[in-house]
Scaffold this active site. Structure first.
Site, mmCIF file in Angstrom:
data_model
loop_
_atom_site.group_PDB
_atom_site.id
_atom_site.type_symbol
_atom_site.label_atom_id
_atom_site.label_comp_id
_atom_site.label_asym_id
_atom_site.label_seq_id
_atom_site.Cartn_x
_atom_site.Cartn_y
_atom_site.Cartn_z
ATOM 1 C CG ASP A 96 -2.188 0.639 1.142
ATOM 2 O OD1 ASP A 96 -2.248 1.652 0.429
ATOM 3 O OD2 ASP A 96 -3.149 0.161 1.762
ATOM 4 C CG ASP A 196 -4.163 5.880 0.947
ATOM 5 O OD1 ASP A 196 -5.079 5.116 1.274
ATOM 6 O OD2 ASP A 196 -3.965 6.987 1.494
ATOM 7 C CD GLU A 246 -8.778 4.822 -0.858
ATOM 8 O OE1 GLU A 246 -9.618 4.592 0.015
ATOM 9 O OE2 GLU A 246 -7.738 5.465 -0.629
ATOM 10 C CG HIS A 320 -8.582 -0.374 5.472
ATOM 11 N ND1 HIS A 320 -8.607 -0.507 4.099
ATOM 12 C CD2 HIS A 320 -8.014 0.831 5.715
ATOM 13 C CE1 HIS A 320 -8.080 0.563 3.548
ATOM 14 N NE2 HIS A 320 -7.699 1.390 4.496
ATOM 15 C CG ASP A 321 -10.812 3.125 4.788
ATOM 16 O OD1 ASP A 321 -10.173 3.118 5.850
ATOM 17 O OD2 ASP A 321 -10.302 3.391 3.676
HETATM 18 C C1 GLC Z 1 -7.520 5.911 2.403
HETATM 19 C C2 GLC Z 1 -7.305 4.773 3.351
HETATM 20 C C3 GLC Z 1 -7.739 5.209 4.717
HETATM 21 C C4 GLC Z 1 -6.870 6.375 5.116
HETATM 22 C C5 GLC Z 1 -6.916 7.490 4.076
HETATM 23 C C6 GLC Z 1 -5.816 8.466 4.277
HETATM 24 O O1 GLC Z 1 -8.854 6.245 2.256
HETATM 25 O O2 GLC Z 1 -7.982 3.638 2.901
HETATM 26 O O3 GLC Z 1 -7.667 4.179 5.657
HETATM 27 O O4 GLC Z 1 -7.295 6.888 6.342
HETATM 28 O O5 GLC Z 1 -6.756 6.995 2.768
HETATM 29 O O6 GLC Z 1 -4.577 7.884 3.982
#
Ligand code: GLC
Ligand code: CA
Length: 547
Positions: A96, A196, A246, A320-321
């Protein structure tokens, strides 16, 4: 570019996966210890969320050193061993890369604070007065997105927590540093990367207040994002690796560009619109039952339009979110198993690369915490206070956090019936939820009717049926409101998928002559379904017919 159509990725949140030394934190050796379980499940890659040196303000998404393993997770030797052992089992490792921001504990930021101009240019620093932030943009974790540094007389941008300072991608030195990070991990033998919030990296040249929203329209899929991604991919030679971006609040057009192989950007994209269908007025902290019509429509649009222009979706309902899907759109009690299998089936039978988030394959549920102090997530804790400030009672605020917290998916993996469900012999960093039935790997591994067995089957089907990995997709079957359905097709073959999202029996009329068809998989026991031209779908029933 290679494609990853018949691959399945398993997402691991190492901190909550398996603890081998009893300190209450999952660790890299814990992942290695469970590789046989993952191989048995049939997945091709594991994506590990960040385990790099970090103050853990945002559980590792606040990185202080991109090239070192946080000692609470283990050592570099542990990582190398994990990669080697994974490879032996035919499993690739994806890392990641959190490149939109660093922790304010990162050397670069510390040097910026110490007054080094060179490093101030690594971030989004803007001169200003203490009382007037450069813009009214809102941080994704609550509050204004700018923080003032009195000693410098400057503000810095943080789209996330105040300890996560946004990097300045306009600076070529920053881009070079980040490419070097990719090359560093590539040389360790990893197979791919998840990037990310990568669509937030390109900020506009002129900063202005957002009179309509929280500022996201200025920096989401920003002006030079495609250019930066192309450069990152070309200069690190990761074009043929599995990569997923993402994409926060993105658009289909941009995701086509990010993932169309001709563009040489990424292999696939995560988008989130389908997981905002229970946000009242678009507000995550405002509860509403999920809107099934929008849910279906979003899948239709993303599936069909991405396919038409050669884009590729990463498929998922949880990570995880996000809260656990059974707790969110299914039924934790009466239809726990049926709803768990239904949602797994929908994702795995669509066009795209499916992701399984740890614990999803055994039907894990939300935290069911009864006290705000059981929560750890910075976002949940911030918003609990914001909700109280808005006048909610502590009971109301806790209810909202219970449904929306990111900790819902961050509780320890439930392995067996020993203490802490086999996650740790010590004191887990976050509590193992206690709720009704035992939901563990141990209790499902030998049960052919389990959610776990169903996931194994789904993963295997993708490998056996090209129509699943590579077939076209359309969502134009006529079905009642509470039913989701789609058709896959390849070389004259058809795969029809119907899912009852509701808890009432519902009659559907099936396309043409299904009697020639074969039932591929069912969450109600295969021999109980009679393929007539019309039939009743039971609560959360998934019907999959191949003709
Ligand atoms: C993404 C991650 C999340 C994190 C955010 C900032 O959305 O999945 O867990 O808090 O980015 O890095
Ligand atoms: Ca540990």
């Amino acid at each position: 570019m290679l494609n990853f159509k018949d691959k399945v990725v398993y997402q691991i949140y190492p901190k909550s996966f398996y603890d081998t030394n009893g300190d209450g934190w999952g660790d890299l050796n814990g992942v290695t210890a469970k590789l046989d379980y993952l191989k048995e499940l049939g997945i091709d890659y594991i994506w590990l969320t960040p385990f790099f040196v970090s103050p853990q303000r945002d559980n590792g998404y606040d990185i202080a050193d991109y090239r070192a393993v946080d000692e609470r997770f283990g050592t570099m030797a542990d990582f190398e061993n994990l990669t080697k052992e994974a490879e032996v089992r035919g499993i690739g490792v994806m890392l990641d890369m959190v490149f939109n921001h660093t922790s304010t504990e990162h050397q670069w930021f510390k040097r910026a604070l110490a007054g080094e101009k060179e490093f101030q240019d690594y971030y989004k620093f803007v001169d200003g007065e203490p009382d007037s932030p450069p813009t009214n943009w809102v941080s994704k974790f609550g509050g204004n997105a700018w923080e003032y540094v009195p000693s410098l007389g400057k503000w810095y941008l943080h789209l996330f927590d105040v300890t996560q300072a946004d990097l300045n991608w306009e600076n070529p030195k920053v881009r070079k540093e980040l490419k070097d990070v990719v090359l560093f991990w590539k040389s360790k033998g990893v197979s791919g990367f998840r990037f990310d919030v990568i669509n937030l990296i390109s900020k506009p040249d002129t900063l202005e207040d957002d009179s309509q929203g929280d500022g996201r329209r200025f920096y989401t899929d920003g002006p030079r994002v495609h250019e930066y991604l192309k450069e990152l991919v070309a200069d690190t030679g990761i074009e043929d690796m599995i990569t997923v971006g993402e994409m926060s609040s993105t658009s289909i057009d941009n995701c086509i560009k990010y993932s169309n192989p001709d563009e040489k950007e990424l292999a696939m994209t995560f988008s989130f619109h389908h997981l905002k269908v229970d946000y009242k007025d678009g507000d995550k902290w405002s509860l509403m039952p999920y809107d099934k019509i929008s849910f279906k429509k979003l899948f239709k649009d993303w599936q069909e339009q991405m396919t038409a222009k050669n884009g590729w979706n990463a498929l998922f309902l949880t990570n995880h979110d996000q809260p656990r899907i059974i707790s969110r759109f299914g039924n934790e009690d009466k239809y726990w198993k049926e709803s768990g299998k239904l949602f797994g089936g929908l994702i795995h039978l669509m066009r795209g690369t499916p992701y399984v988030y740890q614990g999803e394959e055994i039907g894990m549920l939300n935290t069911h915490f009864t006290d705000i102090n059981q929560y750890k997530d910075v976002e949940s804790l911030n918003y609990y206070n914001i909700l109280l400030e808005q006048g909610k009672s502590s009971t109301e605020a806790l209810d909202i956090i219970n449904q929306r917290s990111r900790d819902n998916c961050r509780t320890p993996m439930q392995w067996d019936s020993s203490d802490n469900d086999g996650f740790s012999t010590g004191n887990p960093w976050i509590q193992v939820p206690k709720f009704g039935k035992a939901i563990t790997v141990e209790s499902q591994v030998d049960d052919e009717d389990s959610i776990l067995a169903f996931y194994k089957k789904l993963i295997a089907l993708r490998k056996d049926y090209e129509i699943i990995s590579n077939g076209d997709v359309s969502f134009d079957l006529e079905v009642p409101e509470q039913v989701v359905s789609f058709k896959r097709s390849l070389d004259g073959q058809e795969l029809l998928v119907y899912g009852n999202l509701g808890e009432d029996d519902i009659e559907i009329s099936l396309e043409s002559d299904l009697s020639k068809g074969k039932l591929l998989i069912s969450n109600y026991g295969e021999n109980k379904v009679n393929l007539a031209s019309s039939l009743i779908l039971r609560p959360y029933e998934l019907l999959v017919v191949i003709i």
